[in-house]
Motif scaffolding. Structure first.
Motif, PDB file in Angstrom:
ATOM      1  N   GLY A 154       6.519  20.248 -13.175  1.00  0.00           N
ATOM      2  CA  GLY A 154       5.645  19.138 -13.526  1.00  0.00           C
ATOM      3  C   GLY A 154       6.370  17.916 -14.042  1.00  0.00           C
ATOM      4  N   TRP A 155       7.608  18.058 -14.434  1.00  0.00           N
ATOM      5  CA  TRP A 155       8.389  16.878 -14.802  1.00  0.00           C
ATOM      6  C   TRP A 155       9.570  16.663 -13.866  1.00  0.00           C
ATOM      7  CZ3 TRP A 155      13.504  17.216 -16.189  1.00  0.00           C
ATOM      8  CH2 TRP A 155      13.975  18.473 -16.598  1.00  0.00           C
ATOM      9  N   ILE A 156      10.025  17.713 -13.185  1.00  0.00           N
ATOM     10  CA  ILE A 156      11.140  17.559 -12.248  1.00  0.00           C
ATOM     11  C   ILE A 156      10.703  16.786 -11.012  1.00  0.00           C
ATOM     12  CG2 ILE A 156      12.720  18.783 -10.717  1.00  0.00           C
ATOM     13  CD1 ILE A 156      12.930  20.950 -12.882  1.00  0.00           C
ATOM     14  N   ALA A 157       9.558  17.137 -10.444  1.00  0.00           N
ATOM     15  CA  ALA A 157       9.077  16.461  -9.224  1.00  0.00           C
ATOM     16  C   ALA A 157       8.853  14.960  -9.459  1.00  0.00           C
ATOM     17  CB  ALA A 157       7.815  17.134  -8.706  1.00  0.00           C
ATOM     18  N   PRO A 158       8.135  14.551 -10.530  1.00  0.00           N
ATOM     19  CA  PRO A 158       7.998  13.109 -10.758  1.00  0.00           C
ATOM     20  C   PRO A 158       9.334  12.415 -11.062  1.00  0.00           C
ATOM     21  CG  PRO A 158       6.418  14.303 -12.118  1.00  0.00           C
ATOM     22  CD  PRO A 158       7.318  15.308 -11.475  1.00  0.00           C
ATOM     23  N   LEU A 159      10.236  13.117 -11.738  1.00  0.00           N
ATOM     24  CA  LEU A 159      11.544  12.525 -12.044  1.00  0.00           C
ATOM     25  C   LEU A 159      12.322  12.242 -10.762  1.00  0.00           C
ATOM     26  CD1 LEU A 159      13.692  11.651 -14.113  1.00  0.00           C
ATOM     27  CD2 LEU A 159      14.507  14.015 -14.117  1.00  0.00           C
ATOM     28  N   MET A 183       0.827  -1.203   0.000  1.00  0.00           N
ATOM     29  CA  MET A 183       0.000   0.000   0.000  1.00  0.00           C
ATOM     30  C   MET A 183       0.867   1.261   0.000  1.00  0.00           C
ATOM     31  SD  MET A 183      -2.985   0.870  -0.369  1.00  0.00           S
ATOM     32  CE  MET A 183      -4.417   0.098   0.264  1.00  0.00           C
ATOM     33  N   ASP A 184       2.015   1.220   0.626  1.00  0.00           N
ATOM     34  CA  ASP A 184       2.923   2.366   0.619  1.00  0.00           C
ATOM     35  C   ASP A 184       3.385   2.667  -0.808  1.00  0.00           C
ATOM     36  OD1 ASP A 184       4.651   4.391   1.727  1.00  0.00           O
ATOM     37  OD2 ASP A 184       6.304   3.004   1.356  1.00  0.00           O
ATOM     38  N   ASN A 185       3.690   1.632  -1.571  1.00  0.00           N
ATOM     39  CA  ASN A 185       4.095   1.815  -2.963  1.00  0.00           C
ATOM     40  C   ASN A 185       2.961   2.387  -3.799  1.00  0.00           C
ATOM     41  OD1 ASN A 185       6.559   0.788  -2.314  1.00  0.00           O
ATOM     42  ND2 ASN A 185       6.252  -1.180  -3.313  1.00  0.00           N
ATOM     43  N   ILE A 192      -5.412   7.285  -9.859  1.00  0.00           N
ATOM     44  CA  ILE A 192      -6.401   6.353  -9.302  1.00  0.00           C
ATOM     45  C   ILE A 192      -6.007   4.921  -9.629  1.00  0.00           C
ATOM     46  CG2 ILE A 192      -8.798   5.572  -9.482  1.00  0.00           C
ATOM     47  CD1 ILE A 192      -9.541   8.573  -9.885  1.00  0.00           C
ATOM     48  N   ARG A 193      -5.591   4.690 -10.862  1.00  0.00           N
ATOM     49  CA  ARG A 193      -5.162   3.331 -11.249  1.00  0.00           C
ATOM     50  C   ARG A 193      -3.927   2.901 -10.474  1.00  0.00           C
ATOM     51  NH1 ARG A 193      -6.240   3.723 -17.684  1.00  0.00           N
ATOM     52  NH2 ARG A 193      -8.457   3.257 -17.585  1.00  0.00           N
ATOM     53  N   ALA A 194      -3.000   3.820 -10.250  1.00  0.00           N
ATOM     54  CA  ALA A 194      -1.794   3.487  -9.479  1.00  0.00           C
ATOM     55  C   ALA A 194      -2.172   3.118  -8.045  1.00  0.00           C
ATOM     56  CB  ALA A 194      -0.820   4.663  -9.482  1.00  0.00           C
ATOM     57  N   LYS A 195      -3.122   3.834  -7.482  1.00  0.00           N
ATOM     58  CA  LYS A 195      -3.583   3.530  -6.125  1.00  0.00           C
ATOM     59  C   LYS A 195      -4.266   2.164  -6.064  1.00  0.00           C
ATOM     60  CE  LYS A 195      -4.500   4.756  -1.841  1.00  0.00           C
ATOM     61  NZ  LYS A 195      -3.473   4.837  -0.835  1.00  0.00           N
ATOM     62  N   ASP A 196      -4.911   1.765  -7.176  1.00  0.00           N
ATOM     63  CA  ASP A 196      -5.569   0.455  -7.247  1.00  0.00           C
ATOM     64  C   ASP A 196      -4.600  -0.673  -7.597  1.00  0.00           C
ATOM     65  OD1 ASP A 196      -7.994   1.642  -6.653  1.00  0.00           O
ATOM     66  OD2 ASP A 196      -8.627   1.793  -8.749  1.00  0.00           O
ATOM     67  N   GLY A 197      -3.338  -0.346  -7.875  1.00  0.00           N
ATOM     68  CA  GLY A 197      -2.346  -1.373  -8.202  1.00  0.00           C
ATOM     69  C   GLY A 197      -2.290  -1.737  -9.670  1.00  0.00           C
ATOM     70  N   VAL A 198      -2.851  -0.900 -10.538  1.00  0.00           N
ATOM     71  CA  VAL A 198      -2.895  -1.168 -11.975  1.00  0.00           C
ATOM     72  C   VAL A 198      -1.807  -0.358 -12.674  1.00  0.00           C
ATOM     73  CG1 VAL A 198      -4.309  -0.982 -14.062  1.00  0.00           C
ATOM     74  CG2 VAL A 198      -5.370  -1.584 -11.885  1.00  0.00           C
ATOM     75  N   ILE A 199      -1.084  -1.019 -13.574  1.00  0.00           N
ATOM     76  CA  ILE A 199      -0.069  -0.335 -14.374  1.00  0.00           C
ATOM     77  C   ILE A 199      -0.575  -0.296 -15.813  1.00  0.00           C
ATOM     78  CG2 ILE A 199       2.288  -0.404 -15.233  1.00  0.00           C
ATOM     79  CD1 ILE A 199       3.023  -1.981 -12.714  1.00  0.00           C
ATOM     80  N   MET A 205       0.792   6.971  -6.650  1.00  0.00           N
ATOM     81  CA  MET A 205      -0.299   7.915  -6.873  1.00  0.00           C
ATOM     82  C   MET A 205       0.231   9.350  -6.762  1.00  0.00           C
ATOM     83  SD  MET A 205      -3.778   8.509  -4.669  1.00  0.00           S
ATOM     84  CE  MET A 205      -2.862   9.131  -3.281  1.00  0.00           C
ATOM     85  N   LEU A 206       1.041   9.610  -5.752  1.00  0.00           N
ATOM     86  CA  LEU A 206       1.605  10.952  -5.579  1.00  0.00           C
ATOM     87  C   LEU A 206       2.555  11.313  -6.720  1.00  0.00           C
ATOM     88  CD1 LEU A 206       2.253  10.932  -1.741  1.00  0.00           C
ATOM     89  CD2 LEU A 206       0.427  12.110  -2.979  1.00  0.00           C
ATOM     90  N   MET A 207       3.255  10.314  -7.261  1.00  0.00           N
ATOM     91  CA  MET A 207       4.131  10.560  -8.400  1.00  0.00           C
ATOM     92  C   MET A 207       3.315  11.000  -9.622  1.00  0.00           C
ATOM     93  SD  MET A 207       7.194   8.174  -9.934  1.00  0.00           S
ATOM     94  CE  MET A 207       6.210   6.710  -9.935  1.00  0.00           C
ATOM     95  N   HIS A 208       2.162  10.379  -9.818  1.00  0.00           N
ATOM     96  CA  HIS A 208       1.280  10.808 -10.914  1.00  0.00           C
ATOM     97  C   HIS A 208       0.783  12.233 -10.667  1.00  0.00           C
ATOM     98  CE1 HIS A 208       0.648   7.157 -13.407  1.00  0.00           C
ATOM     99  NE2 HIS A 208       0.982   6.521 -12.294  1.00  0.00           N
ATOM    100  N   PHE A 209       0.315  12.498  -9.446  1.00  0.00           N
ATOM    101  CA  PHE A 209      -0.203  13.831  -9.112  1.00  0.00           C
ATOM    102  C   PHE A 209       0.881  14.906  -9.159  1.00  0.00           C
ATOM    103  CE2 PHE A 209      -4.029  11.979  -6.763  1.00  0.00           C
ATOM    104  CZ  PHE A 209      -4.910  12.383  -7.746  1.00  0.00           C
ATOM    105  N   ALA A 210       2.145  14.524  -8.991  1.00  0.00           N
ATOM    106  CA  ALA A 210       3.238  15.500  -9.014  1.00  0.00           C
ATOM    107  C   ALA A 210       3.334  16.203 -10.370  1.00  0.00           C
ATOM    108  CB  ALA A 210       4.555  14.820  -8.668  1.00  0.00           C
TER     109      ALA A 210
END
Length: 161
Positions: free
Chosen positions: A66-71, A43-45, A133-140, A50-55
Motif C-alpha cells: 500500500g505504500w510501495i506501489a504509490p512510491l 487527462m493521462d496525468n 476522484i479529486r485527482a481525476k478532476d484535476g484538484v490537488i 487517480m491510479l496512484m491514489h488507488f494504489a
C-alpha cells in the motif's frame, strides 16, 4: 488566422505524431482562442494520479504494498509537476495514517484501540476514494486529517485563467 500552422498541425495529426487532443489545443490557440480550462492538466496525468491514489488500497491485499506501489508510481513520473504534487498528497496521508495506526496500536491496551483501528481503516478507504476522484478532476488537496510532511502546491493543477 494562421492557415499554414493549421495545415502543418493537420499533417502531424494525420501522420499520428500528435493526438487529437493536442491538435485541438494547438488549433484553438492558432485561431486566437483560449485553450479550455480542462486542458490545463493532461487527462493521462489525471488518470495516472487517480491510479496512484488507488494504489494505496493494495495494502489491504499485500502488507507494505500500500505504500510501495504509490512510491514506485510517484518516482517513475515525479518530473511531471501535477503528478509530483499528487504524490506528496498521497504520502502525506500514508505517513499520517501510519502515525495514527501506531497511536491506535498503543491504545489496544485499553481496548479502545481496536475500534479506532477499524475506524482508521474505514476512513483510509474513504479518503483514498475521495482523493482519487479529486485527482481525476484535476484538484490537488490534502486528505482531511492529513499531516503536512510535504508542502503541497494546489495551484499546479489549477486551470489557467
Amino acid at each position: 488566422m494562421d492557415l499554414e500552422k493549421i495545415e502543418k498541425l493537420n499533417e502531424l495529426k494525420e501522420k499520428g505524431m500528435i493526438t487529437q487532443e493536442e491538435y485541438d489545443k494547438a488549433k484553438t490557440k492558432a485561431l486566437g482562442g483560449d485553450v479550455p480550462a480542462t486542458a490545463s492538466v493532461d487527462m493521462d496525468n489525471r488518470t495516472y494520479s487517480m491510479l496512484m491514489h488507488f494504489a494505496q488500497l493494495c495494502g489491504y491485499l499485500l502488507l507494505m504494498c500500500g505504500w510501495i506501489a504509490p512510491l514506485v508510481m510517484w518516482l517513475i513520473r515525479r518530473d511531471d509537476p501535477y503528478i509530483n504534487e499528487q504524490g506528496k498528497v498521497v504520502f502525506n496521508w500514508i505517513i499520517s495514517s501510519f502515525i495514527y495506526f501506531m497511536i491506535c496500536f498503543v491504545l489496544w491496551l485499553i481496548f479502545i484501540g481496536i475500534f479506532l483501528t477499524i475506524a482508521l481503516g474505514v476512513i483510509s478507504i474513504i479518503f483514498t476514494v475521495i482523493g482519487a476522484i479529486r485527482a481525476k478532476d484535476g484538484v490537488i488537496q490534502n486528505y482531511p486529517m492529513s499531516i503536512s510532511f510535504f508542502t503541497v502546491d494546489p495551484s499546479v493543477g489549477a486551470p489557467a485563467e
